[in-house]
Design an enzyme around this catalytic site. Structure first.
Site, short mmCIF file in Angstrom:
data_model
loop_
_atom_site.label_atom_id
_atom_site.label_comp_id
_atom_site.label_asym_id
_atom_site.label_seq_id
_atom_site.Cartn_x
_atom_site.Cartn_y
_atom_site.Cartn_z
N ASP A 1 0.87 -1.18 0.00
CA ASP A 1 0.00 0.00 0.00
C ASP A 1 0.91 1.23 0.00
O ASP A 1 1.49 1.58 1.04
CB ASP A 1 -0.89 0.02 1.24
N LYS B 1 -10.27 0.48 -2.53
CA LYS B 1 -10.14 0.25 -1.09
C LYS B 1 -10.55 1.51 -0.34
O LYS B 1 -9.99 2.59 -0.55
CB LYS B 1 -8.70 -0.14 -0.72
N LYS C 1 -6.83 3.43 -3.35
CA LYS C 1 -7.24 3.49 -1.95
C LYS C 1 -7.45 4.94 -1.52
O LYS C 1 -6.68 5.82 -1.90
CB LYS C 1 -6.16 2.81 -1.10
#
Length: 255
Positions: free
Chosen positions: A100, A196, A163
């Site tokens: 991430d 996400k 995300k």
């Protein structure tokens, strides 16, 4: 919300949850607890998300079905490729499955679009074959135009997921930002690109908003850990309360 609807949302959220611990003071004992929590009586989470230094510990503690994610260029999102690639390499060498990485959002706001694009391309190259989630920090980008641009840059660079947030800024995930990001994912035509939602999602009622948004934008088949995740530390408490019948219908919070 009916009990059955709440429980269905809880089951979906559990299967798509990245159970997260990214506190500055995290210790190996904290990660041991996190990994035990990830294997619930109602089923496993999708992944745990930790600092790179804890990847090897988490991987050893978890079954293969639960992915191990770790963060890079986190949480500030500096335009520092050397640092980001070093994080990625540490994650890969320790047996991690997912990265991430924080998009350099300040640089994007400053108009350094080509520099951000190059950064993302290099991180994508360094991270293969791991799953790459790009955190755009939507709460700091603020405008729909910048949120859309960051999403497009991430997708063009080859991100597997886009995300919302690090969870370290005043504004984290919002349904409004999610709608913009999902629109860009849909418009990209990339059949496997995922979303996400991360930061500030603490109840199943909160989670259900995002489940509905994803289904409306990408279809019911996208409600799957391969295309949709929640990043959260506290959400699991409410999921377990709902699935064990300890939550009031429609409240999304435990008694």
């Amino acid at each position: 919300m009916m009990d059955a609807e709440l429980q269905a949302a809880a089951r979906q959220a559990l299967a798509c949850l990245d159970l997260t611990s990214l506190n500055d003071a995290d210790t190996p004992a904290d990660i041991e607890v996190l990994c035990r929590r990830a294997q619930t009586a109602q089923g496993p989470v999708a992944a745990v998300c930790v600092w790179p230094r804890f990847v090897a510990q988490a991987r050893a503690a978890l079954p293969a079905a639960i992915k191990v994610a770790a963060v890079a260029d986190f949480p500030d999102g500096a335009l520092d490729l050397t640092r980001a690639v070093a994080d990625v390499q540490l994650i890969a060498q320790a047996g991690g499955d997912e990265v991430d990485v924080v998009l350099p959002w300040r640089a994007l706001i400053a108009g350094e679009r080509s520099e951000v694009a190059e950064f993302l391309a290099e991180v994508r190259f360094a991270s293969r074959p791991l799953t790459l989630k790009v955190i755009i920090e939507s709460g700091e980008l603020k405008t729909p135009e910048l949120i859309a641009e960051a999403t497009r840059l991430a997708l063009v660079a080859g991100a597997d997921f886009v995300k919302t947030s690090t969870g370290k800024t005043p504004v984290s995930a919002t349904p409004e930002a999610a709608a913009v990001m999902l629109q860009e994912i849909k418009a990209s035509g990339l059949p496997a690109a995922g979303f996400k939602a991360s930061g500030g999602i603490r109840t199943v009622a909160d989670a259900r908003q995002y489940l509905q948004l994803v289904e409306a934008s990408l279809g019911a088949a996208a409600i799957d850990a391969r295309r949709f995740r929640f990043g959260a530390s506290g959400l699991l408490n409410d999921i377990e309360a709902v699935l064990s019948g300890k939550t009031a219908a429609g409240s999304g919070s435990a008694y």
